[in-house]
Design a protein around this motif. Structure first.
Motif, mmCIF file in Angstrom:
data_model
loop_
_atom_site.group_PDB
_atom_site.id
_atom_site.type_symbol
_atom_site.label_atom_id
_atom_site.label_comp_id
_atom_site.label_asym_id
_atom_site.label_seq_id
_atom_site.Cartn_x
_atom_site.Cartn_y
_atom_site.Cartn_z
ATOM 1 N N ASP A 215 0.841 -1.197 0.000
ATOM 2 C CA ASP A 215 0.000 0.000 0.000
ATOM 3 C C ASP A 215 0.882 1.256 0.000
ATOM 4 O OD1 ASP A 215 -2.722 1.369 0.670
ATOM 5 O OD2 ASP A 215 -1.334 2.105 2.198
ATOM 6 N N PRO A 216 0.596 2.240 -0.841
ATOM 7 C CA PRO A 216 1.467 3.431 -0.929
ATOM 8 C C PRO A 216 1.581 4.208 0.373
ATOM 9 C CG PRO A 216 -0.019 3.326 -2.821
ATOM 10 C CD PRO A 216 -0.469 2.272 -1.862
ATOM 11 N N LEU A 217 0.473 4.419 1.077
ATOM 12 C CA LEU A 217 0.503 5.245 2.278
ATOM 13 C C LEU A 217 1.233 4.559 3.428
ATOM 14 C CD1 LEU A 217 -3.118 6.712 2.130
ATOM 15 C CD2 LEU A 217 -0.971 7.819 1.488
ATOM 16 N N LEU A 218 0.984 3.262 3.612
ATOM 17 C CA LEU A 218 1.690 2.538 4.668
ATOM 18 C C LEU A 218 3.181 2.443 4.351
ATOM 19 C CD1 LEU A 218 -0.732 -0.403 5.548
ATOM 20 C CD2 LEU A 218 -0.153 1.553 6.965
ATOM 21 N N THR A 219 3.497 2.237 3.099
ATOM 22 C CA THR A 219 4.907 2.158 2.700
ATOM 23 C C THR A 219 5.605 3.480 2.937
ATOM 24 O OG1 THR A 219 4.324 0.498 1.030
ATOM 25 C CG2 THR A 219 6.457 1.601 0.794
ATOM 26 N N ASP A 220 4.931 4.570 2.637
ATOM 27 C CA ASP A 220 5.511 5.889 2.876
ATOM 28 C C ASP A 220 5.735 6.120 4.363
ATOM 29 O OD1 ASP A 220 6.358 8.482 1.732
ATOM 30 O OD2 ASP A 220 4.694 9.280 2.920
ATOM 31 N N CYS A 221 4.850 5.581 5.178
ATOM 32 C CA CYS A 221 5.008 5.727 6.630
ATOM 33 C C CYS A 221 6.258 4.988 7.110
ATOM 34 C CB CYS A 221 3.759 5.205 7.340
ATOM 35 S SG CYS A 221 3.715 5.585 9.101
ATOM 36 N N VAL A 222 6.469 3.759 6.609
ATOM 37 C CA VAL A 222 7.680 3.016 6.964
ATOM 38 C C VAL A 222 8.918 3.781 6.516
ATOM 39 C CG1 VAL A 222 9.023 0.926 6.499
ATOM 40 C CG2 VAL A 222 6.571 0.753 6.961
ATOM 41 N N LYS A 223 8.854 4.336 5.310
ATOM 42 C CA LYS A 223 9.982 5.094 4.773
ATOM 43 C C LYS A 223 10.320 6.280 5.674
ATOM 44 C CE LYS A 223 11.383 7.646 0.614
ATOM 45 N NZ LYS A 223 10.933 8.140 -0.711
ATOM 46 N N GLN A 224 9.286 7.017 6.108
ATOM 47 C CA GLN A 224 9.501 8.173 6.980
ATOM 48 C C GLN A 224 10.080 7.748 8.327
ATOM 49 O OE1 GLN A 224 5.939 10.584 7.305
ATOM 50 N NE2 GLN A 224 5.479 10.319 5.137
ATOM 51 N N CYS A 225 9.518 6.684 8.903
ATOM 52 C CA CYS A 225 9.979 6.229 10.217
ATOM 53 C C CYS A 225 11.407 5.700 10.148
ATOM 54 C CB CYS A 225 9.030 5.161 10.754
ATOM 55 S SG CYS A 225 7.401 5.800 11.209
ATOM 56 N N ALA A 226 11.741 4.977 9.069
ATOM 57 C CA ALA A 226 13.110 4.487 8.902
ATOM 58 C C ALA A 226 14.082 5.663 8.780
ATOM 59 C CB ALA A 226 13.196 3.586 7.681
#
Length: 401
Positions: free
Chosen positions: A307-318
């Motif tokens: 999912d784009p939004l969840l993936t972006d969240c992981v990217k931001q948190c990483a």
């Protein structure tokens, strides 16, 4: 910002020692898919020691439902696979497998340890967040259908899970880095079996027989054309035949040949199309030469579609935890498979890679008898899971992450 996150998510020395103990035990005591009785009991023993409520799920699964300071809010699922592989270990680790012919050669001992650490951290912080977190210790990832079985048994219900997270240790990225990708990150995996029934006879009189071997060779060539000439070149497809059995003597026309293999796709639409074309092609070739094809082509594992939004969240948190330079956007999917795709078909999900490659030691791929990883990756995984879950909960709605 980054320093405050690290401070908040810091793992105490006692927990670090416990997680090292857990990983060592799991690696020494691997169990094959759906045989993880000792593994699940060991997981439960730590949850009981920590006073964390939990429940058994099916024969060998374990589920932990955590409720924050108020139930209102998203319901986040986090999954770790717990099974091992039928591989004889050759690592020479001090805590190498004690089970002959069984090894954690895919990092599931690390995944399980990381999720246990995440459960502990979220439980300690539960007064600071609202919503629910469901942590799923899943058996049988290396066997088809385990995730799907848990879904059918209701693991995403009561109350419904709104989104899912999973990670996989990855020997093709630098240690402590994270790989993310929107859309397909792993392929589907559908295994097939083709039985060609011809007519036996003497090699001196081939016109009186129907040669199953010759027909099989035609099928092999046609399947390669199905990939190269019937598929968009930028839409990856694999058709692999890895096993052929047929014939009894050099001067006898074989009446039966069996071919076994696998197909891989990264698109749900292509997967459906490929199956239809495959069956039509194989049956048509066999019939054209006077033979019959029996085809077994059951649904296997779907692709993991992030999912784009969840993936972006992981990217931001990483990026928050590790720095933006340690976050890699993966340019292409792996043609390997993971049954986490079944979860991703049901709810918005993201599956990311956690790098374990180190320059000062040999790098072995997943499923290799010398595969191993440095345990220092475990606290990084715990912090990343915990930070991502807390960020999603703080957003209030997954859709707005």
């Amino acid at each position: 910002m980054k320093s405050s996150i690290h401070e908040k998510l810091s793992l105490g020395e006692d927990l670090m020692q416990q997680l090292a103990e857990i990983r060592s035990y799991l690696h020494q005591n691997p169990e094959l898919s759906f045989q993880e009785y000792q593994t699940s009991s060991y997981i439960v023993s730590w949850l009981e020691k920590w006073g964390i409520p939990h429940r058994r799920f099916g024969e060998t699964g374990v589920v932990v439902d955590l409720v924050g300071n108020g139930e209102e809010g998203p319901h986040i699922g986090v999954r770790a696979d717990i099974d091992a592989l039928p591989i004889e270990e050759k690592t020479e680790l001090l805590f190498a497998s004690k089970q002959p012919g069984v090894m954690h050669a895919c990092g599931h001992d690390g995944h399980t340890t990381i999720l246990l650490g995440t459960v502990y951290q979220l439980y300690q912080l539960k007064s600071e967040w609202r919503g629910r977190v469901r942590c799923i210790f899943q058996p049988g990832e290396e066997a088809d259908g385990a995730a799907q079985q848990m879904i059918e048994q209701g693991v995403l219900e009561n109350p419904p899970v709104n989104g899912m997270l999973a990670l996989h240790l990855w020997p093709h990225l630098p240690f402590g880095s994270v790989g993310v990708r929107t859309g397909a990150i792993t392929a589907s995996c559908d295994d097939f079996r083709i039985e060609i029934e011809g007519k036996g006879g003497h090699s001196a009189r081939p016109h009186h027989a129907v040669d199953a071997i010759a027909i099989s060779s035609q099928i092999l060539q046609a399947l390669s054309l199905l990939v190269t000439k019937s598929t968009n070149p930028v839409d990856p497809v694999v058709i692999h035949v890895g096993k052929i059995q047929g014939g009894t003597a050099n001067n006898i026309v074989a009446d039966r040949v069996v071919l076994e293999g696998t197909t891989r796709t990264v698109s749900r639409e292509t997967r459906k199309r490929l199956r239809s074309q495959f069956i039509t092609l194989v049956e048509g070739i066999a019939e054209a030469y006077g033979a019959r094809a029996k085809i077994m082509y059951p649904d296997g594992l779907p692709p993991v579609i992030n999912d784009p939004l969840l993936t972006d969240c992981v990217k931001q948190c990483a990026g928050d935890l590790l720095g933006d330079s340690s976050v890699y956007v993966l340019l292409e999917p792996s043609m390997g498979a993971d049954d986490f795709g079944a979860f991703a078909e049901q709810v918005p999900s993201t599956y990311f890679r956690l790098g374990i490659q180190q320059t000062d030691r040999p790098v072995y791929d997943l499923h290799h008898p010398q595969f191993q990883f440095d345990q220092e990756i475990i606290p990084i995984g715990v912090k990343l899971f915990t930070h991502t879950v807390l960020t999603l909960l703080d957003k209030g709605e997954i859709e707005t992450c």
